[in-house]
Scaffold this active site. Structure first.
Site, PDB file in Angstrom:
ATOM      1  N   HIS A 107       1.799  -3.242  -2.276  1.00  8.14           N
ATOM      2  CA  HIS A 107       2.052  -2.113  -1.365  1.00  8.14           C
ATOM      3  C   HIS A 107       0.963  -1.052  -1.516  1.00  8.14           C
ATOM      4  CE1 HIS A 107       5.753  -3.825  -0.075  1.00  8.14           C
ATOM      5  NE2 HIS A 107       6.393  -3.637  -1.216  1.00  8.14           N
TER       6      HIS A 107
ATOM      7  N   LEU B  38      -6.766  11.017  17.975  1.00 13.96           N
ATOM      8  CA  LEU B  38      -5.977   9.795  17.837  1.00 13.96           C
ATOM      9  C   LEU B  38      -4.546  10.192  17.531  1.00 13.96           C
ATOM     10  CD1 LEU B  38      -5.702   6.625  17.320  1.00 13.96           C
ATOM     11  CD2 LEU B  38      -6.144   7.174  14.906  1.00 13.96           C
TER      12      LEU B  38
ATOM     13  N   ASP C 277       2.360  -6.899   7.641  1.00 14.69           N
ATOM     14  CA  ASP C 277       3.130  -7.874   6.871  1.00 14.69           C
ATOM     15  C   ASP C 277       2.254  -8.564   5.831  1.00 14.69           C
ATOM     16  OD1 ASP C 277       5.313  -9.389   6.110  1.00 14.69           O
ATOM     17  OD2 ASP C 277       5.066 -10.869   7.705  1.00 14.69           O
TER      18      ASP C 277
END
Length: 241
Positions: free
Chosen positions: A29, A123, A12
């Site tokens: 962004h 991962l 956020d």
């Protein structure tokens, strides 16, 4: 350090980061994508096995069309630019969220990422895209209702484990820790079933400023928590409380 197996992050603050600098939300962004790259790298180096990133919620479609288009463009750039490197680093990419309403080009890219990295094990990078926690549960309920209607399962047999197995995260362990950046302290419809026993860490930094030091701060906070899972802590037993 007590490292959590599964870390989920609500990324956020991209827009506010840009606004504070007099830049467009799109630039925020773009900077956020850089933070994603750093978070994936840090997760692997710090021993995290599963990293879930809330990339695009089912509610984000309500944003201005230009911003949504920019976000879709950044997703395409991220996959095309980073997929080969993720594959080399033995990272498995998985997508959770509703795929039924996605455009063909986006769906094809997401599927390509999953197919190429399916056998990687260092991962697991889970990207929550077009995802909403309530929608996840609703889709699981519809699936179980359909099976019950066909006589494949007994409605009386439906339990927590049955529901968990019908969610997008069926074979992924529940998150041990959920991080949210920007100082906001809410879950925003993210993994609401799976987060039942997660530890929440709210960081004041905006997502584009999230770096390895921020990740380590969150892990230290996690390590200081006493995870009880509904039980009484050992020290409380010793005190008779």
């Amino acid at each position: 350090m007590n490292t959590p197996q599964h870390v989920a992050i609500i990324m956020d603050g991209n827009g506010r980061w840009a606004e504070r600098r007099g830049q467009t939300r799109t630039s925020g962004h773009r900077k956020g994508v850089e933070a994603v790259r750093g978070a994936v790298r840090s997760a692997g180096e710090l021993g995290v096995k599963y990293l879930t990133l809330f990339a695009f919620s089912s509610e984000n479609w309500r944003r201005p069309e230009d911003e949504v288009n920019d976000l879709m463009g950044l997703l395409k750039v991220f996959i095309r630019r980073d997929l080969a490197e993720l594959h080399r680093e033995n990272v498995r990419v998985r997508i959770i969220g509703d795929r039924q309403t996605l455009k063909h080009d986006i769906l094809a890219l997401l599927t390509e990422a999953e197919d190429l990295t399916r056998n990687n094990r260092a991962l697991e990078l889970i990207i929550a895209f077009n995802y909403g926690g309530r929608d996840d549960i609703a889709r699981a309920a519809r699936l179980l209702a359909s099976k019950a209607a066909r006589g494949e399962i007994d409605p009386a047999s439906i339990c927590e484990e049955t529901i968990s197995a019908a969610l997008d995260t069926a074979d992924i362990p529940d998150p041990d820790m959920i991080i949210r950046t920007s100082g906001e302290q809410r879950i925003s419809n993210f993994l609401i079933w799976q987060a039942a026993y997660a530890e929440f860490v709210f960081l004041p930094c905006l997502w584009p400023d999230f770096d390895r030091a921020s990740f380590e701060d969150a892990l230290r906070e996690f390590g200081s928590r006493d995870r009880r899972f509904g039980n009484v802590a050992e020290r409380d037993l010793a005190l008779g409380s």
